[in-house]
Write an enzyme that holds these catalytic residues in place. Structure first.
Site, PDB file in Angstrom:
ATOM      1  N   ASN A  89       0.850  -1.351   0.051  1.00 57.21           N
ATOM      2  CA  ASN A  89       0.055   0.008   0.074  1.00 57.21           C
ATOM      3  C   ASN A  89       0.648   1.232   0.271  1.00 57.21           C
ATOM      4  OD1 ASN A  89      -2.400   1.873   0.834  1.00 57.21           O
ATOM      5  ND2 ASN A  89      -0.908   2.101   2.496  1.00 57.21           N
ATOM      6  N   SER A 140      -4.172   2.528  -8.428  1.00 54.05           N
ATOM      7  CA  SER A 140      -5.179   3.761  -8.397  1.00 54.05           C
ATOM      8  C   SER A 140      -6.057   3.860  -9.468  1.00 54.05           C
ATOM      9  CB  SER A 140      -4.328   5.047  -8.167  1.00 54.05           C
ATOM     10  OG  SER A 140      -5.088   6.065  -8.489  1.00 54.05           O
ATOM     11  N   SER A 142      -5.811   6.380 -11.112  1.00 53.19           N
ATOM     12  CA  SER A 142      -4.997   6.937 -12.076  1.00 53.19           C
ATOM     13  C   SER A 142      -4.358   6.053 -12.952  1.00 53.19           C
ATOM     14  CB  SER A 142      -3.992   7.659 -11.338  1.00 53.19           C
ATOM     15  OG  SER A 142      -4.869   8.538 -10.533  1.00 53.19           O
ATOM     16  N   TYR A 153       3.006   9.851 -11.785  1.00 54.44           N
ATOM     17  CA  TYR A 153       1.945   8.978 -10.869  1.00 54.44           C
ATOM     18  C   TYR A 153       1.315   7.995 -11.755  1.00 54.44           C
ATOM     19  CZ  TYR A 153      -1.461   7.847  -7.083  1.00 54.44           C
ATOM     20  OH  TYR A 153      -1.947   7.281  -6.213  1.00 54.44           O
ATOM     21  N   LYS A 157       1.241   3.764 -11.701  1.00 54.79           N
ATOM     22  CA  LYS A 157       0.338   3.095 -11.150  1.00 54.79           C
ATOM     23  C   LYS A 157      -0.216   1.933 -12.327  1.00 54.79           C
ATOM     24  CE  LYS A 157      -0.486   4.306  -6.835  1.00 54.79           C
ATOM     25  NZ  LYS A 157      -0.096   3.427  -5.830  1.00 54.79           N
ATOM     26  N   THR A 188      -7.299  11.400   2.688  1.00 56.53           N
ATOM     27  CA  THR A 188      -6.019  10.961   3.411  1.00 56.53           C
ATOM     28  C   THR A 188      -5.216  12.023   3.525  1.00 56.53           C
ATOM     29  OG1 THR A 188      -4.844  10.067   1.623  1.00 56.53           O
ATOM     30  CG2 THR A 188      -6.425   8.646   2.574  1.00 56.53           C
TER      31      THR A 188
HETATM   32  P1  NDP Z   1      -0.964   8.584   2.929  1.00 60.24           P
HETATM   33  O1  NDP Z   1      -0.082   9.709   2.450  1.00 60.24           O
HETATM   34  O2  NDP Z   1      -2.072   8.981   3.989  1.00 60.24           O
HETATM   35  O3  NDP Z   1      -0.042   7.141   3.369  1.00 60.24           O
HETATM   36  C1  NDP Z   1       1.093   6.896   2.742  1.00 60.24           C
HETATM   37  C2  NDP Z   1       1.627   5.883   3.414  1.00 60.24           C
HETATM   38  O4  NDP Z   1       2.626   5.534   2.500  1.00 60.24           O
HETATM   39  C3  NDP Z   1       2.228   6.257   4.788  1.00 60.24           C
HETATM   40  O5  NDP Z   1       1.994   5.423   5.739  1.00 60.24           O
HETATM   41  C4  NDP Z   1       3.604   6.380   4.466  1.00 60.24           C
HETATM   42  O6  NDP Z   1       4.254   6.032   5.634  1.00 60.24           O
HETATM   43  C5  NDP Z   1       3.900   5.341   3.448  1.00 60.24           C
HETATM   44  N1  NDP Z   1       5.054   5.396   2.698  1.00 60.24           N
HETATM   45  C6  NDP Z   1       5.331   6.270   1.740  1.00 60.24           C
HETATM   46  N2  NDP Z   1       6.827   6.291   1.612  1.00 60.24           N
HETATM   47  C7  NDP Z   1       7.061   5.239   2.072  1.00 60.24           C
HETATM   48  C8  NDP Z   1       8.349   4.636   2.124  1.00 60.24           C
HETATM   49  N3  NDP Z   1       9.441   5.082   1.258  1.00 60.24           N
HETATM   50  N4  NDP Z   1       8.714   3.525   3.046  1.00 60.24           N
HETATM   51  C9  NDP Z   1       7.631   3.196   3.999  1.00 60.24           C
HETATM   52  N5  NDP Z   1       6.636   3.667   3.700  1.00 60.24           N
HETATM   53  C10 NDP Z   1       6.089   4.522   3.055  1.00 60.24           C
HETATM   54  O7  NDP Z   1      -1.615   8.176   1.669  1.00 60.24           O
HETATM   55  P2  NDP Z   1      -2.797   7.031   1.201  1.00 60.24           P
HETATM   56  O8  NDP Z   1      -3.380   6.289   2.342  1.00 60.24           O
HETATM   57  O9  NDP Z   1      -3.913   7.967   0.385  1.00 60.24           O
HETATM   58  O10 NDP Z   1      -2.024   6.146   0.058  1.00 60.24           O
HETATM   59  C11 NDP Z   1      -2.167   4.798   0.177  1.00 60.24           C
HETATM   60  C12 NDP Z   1      -1.914   4.545  -1.225  1.00 60.24           C
HETATM   61  O11 NDP Z   1      -3.201   4.593  -1.798  1.00 60.24           O
HETATM   62  C13 NDP Z   1      -0.915   4.865  -2.120  1.00 60.24           C
HETATM   63  O12 NDP Z   1      -0.096   3.779  -2.768  1.00 60.24           O
HETATM   64  C14 NDP Z   1      -1.588   5.730  -2.886  1.00 60.24           C
HETATM   65  O13 NDP Z   1      -0.985   5.875  -4.193  1.00 60.24           O
HETATM   66  C15 NDP Z   1      -2.930   5.075  -3.204  1.00 60.24           C
HETATM   67  N6  NDP Z   1      -4.154   5.792  -3.450  1.00 60.24           N
HETATM   68  C16 NDP Z   1      -4.603   6.908  -2.895  1.00 60.24           C
HETATM   69  C17 NDP Z   1      -5.539   7.791  -3.031  1.00 60.24           C
HETATM   70  C18 NDP Z   1      -6.072   8.715  -2.451  1.00 60.24           C
HETATM   71  O14 NDP Z   1      -6.877   9.402  -3.037  1.00 60.24           O
HETATM   72  N7  NDP Z   1      -5.844   8.880  -1.300  1.00 60.24           N
HETATM   73  C19 NDP Z   1      -6.189   7.281  -4.484  1.00 60.24           C
HETATM   74  C20 NDP Z   1      -5.474   6.278  -5.128  1.00 60.24           C
HETATM   75  C21 NDP Z   1      -4.606   5.626  -4.588  1.00 60.24           C
HETATM   76  P3  NDP Z   1       5.391   6.937   6.177  1.00 60.24           P
HETATM   77  O15 NDP Z   1       5.348   8.328   5.919  1.00 60.24           O
HETATM   78  O16 NDP Z   1       5.600   6.782   7.826  1.00 60.24           O
HETATM   79  O17 NDP Z   1       6.724   6.256   5.699  1.00 60.24           O
END
Ligand code: NDP
Length: 255
Positions: A89, A140, A142, A153, A157, A188
């Protein structure tokens, strides 16, 4: 598969969709491995998991998915002795017209959103074969629809969807399933990471409602429920699928 006692890794469990997914698995009685870089946020997710299931067995691993894939899998196996479900995720979102973005953005996006999934899958595969487990990737809408200013992005995806299908074919003979969920706009922290003001963010969410035929944006738990569904035994004949969780946005071509 009943999820009771199953060992589930959720990357990006420190925020948004990943946090809601970890909580949903904990509620189902799974043993959940929470991955993220921000330890304070991981602890907040741990508390949320305990709140829905005070007997939940949890393992927190502060890790960067771009560099720690092997350590994440090895630490999980050392601690719980098995792996049943991998939820890829963790992801980042950045924007920019091709005239402005540089290759660093491309590398960041592909390293986090695609390359880390490849590595985690590679290290997890032998354990998932042993458990006849499965993988759910968080892609996504996307990947299915194109947007101006989102070349890195959207293409990452789309690559993730192909990775989902190709690895589903690679691992089907071993009865390991691989699927993705493809969310629309979900509220989020990911949109805040673009540096928009609260007013701009509100305006974005209002505008986004029009892009989703159901007339609203989504909630993290709505994606979490679909991930639970795909990870469970009730979908044991589904592999290589990409499931939109987007209020119909993927079907909508005129916005
Ligand atoms: P958030 O920004 O709320 O969460 C992203 C998460 O990814 C965080 O827990 C962050 O943890 C983690 N993360 C990012 N980079 C790293 C890394 N290098 N190593 C470990 N952890 C990492 O975003 P969302 O919950 O929205 O996103 C989750 C997924 O859903 C993503 O893949 C996003 O592309 C996808 N998505 C989201 C949409 C939306 O509208 N929200 C729509 C479509 C897809 P930390 O910072 O603690 O490392």
């Amino acid at each position: 598969m009943s999820l009771v006692g199953k060992v589930v890794i959720v990357t990006g469990a420190s925020s948004g969709i990943g946090a809601a997914t970890a909580e949903a698995f904990a509620k189902e009685g799974a043993k959940v491995v929470l991955i993220g870089r921000n330890e304070a946020n991981l602890k907040a997710t741990e508390a949320a998991c305990k709140a829905v299931n005070n007997k939940a067995k949890l393992l927190l691993i502060a890790a960067d998915v771009t560099v720690d894939a092997e350590r994440i899998i090895n630490t999980t196996i050392d601690h719980f002795g098995q792996l049943d479900v991998l939820v890829n995720n963790a992801g980042i979102f950045e924007i920019g017209n091709i005239l402005d973005v540089d290759v660093d953005q491309y590398d960041r996006i592909f390293n986090t959103n695609v390359r880390s999934v490849f590595l985690l899958t590679k290290f997890a595969a032998p354990h998932l074969i042993s458990s006849k487990g499965n993988i759910v990737n968080v892609s996504s809408v996307s990947s299915l629809r194109s947007n101006r200013g989102m070349s890195t992005y959207c293409s990452a995806k789309a690559a993730l969807d192909q990775l989902t299908r190709c690895i589903a074919l690679d691992l089907a003979p071993q009865n390991v399933r691989v699927n993705s969920v493809n969310p629309g706009v979900i509220v989020t922290g990911i949109h805040r990471s673009l540096g928009s003001s609260p007013a701009e963010l509100d305006e974005f969410y209002v505008r986004s409602k029009e892009m989703h035929p159901l007339g609203r944006v989504g909630e993290p738990k709505e994606v979490a429920h679909a991930i639970i569904f795909l990870a469970s035994d009730s979908t044991r004949f589904i592999t290589g699928a990409s499931m939109p969780i987007d209020g119909g946005r993927h079907a909508f071509s005129s916005f």
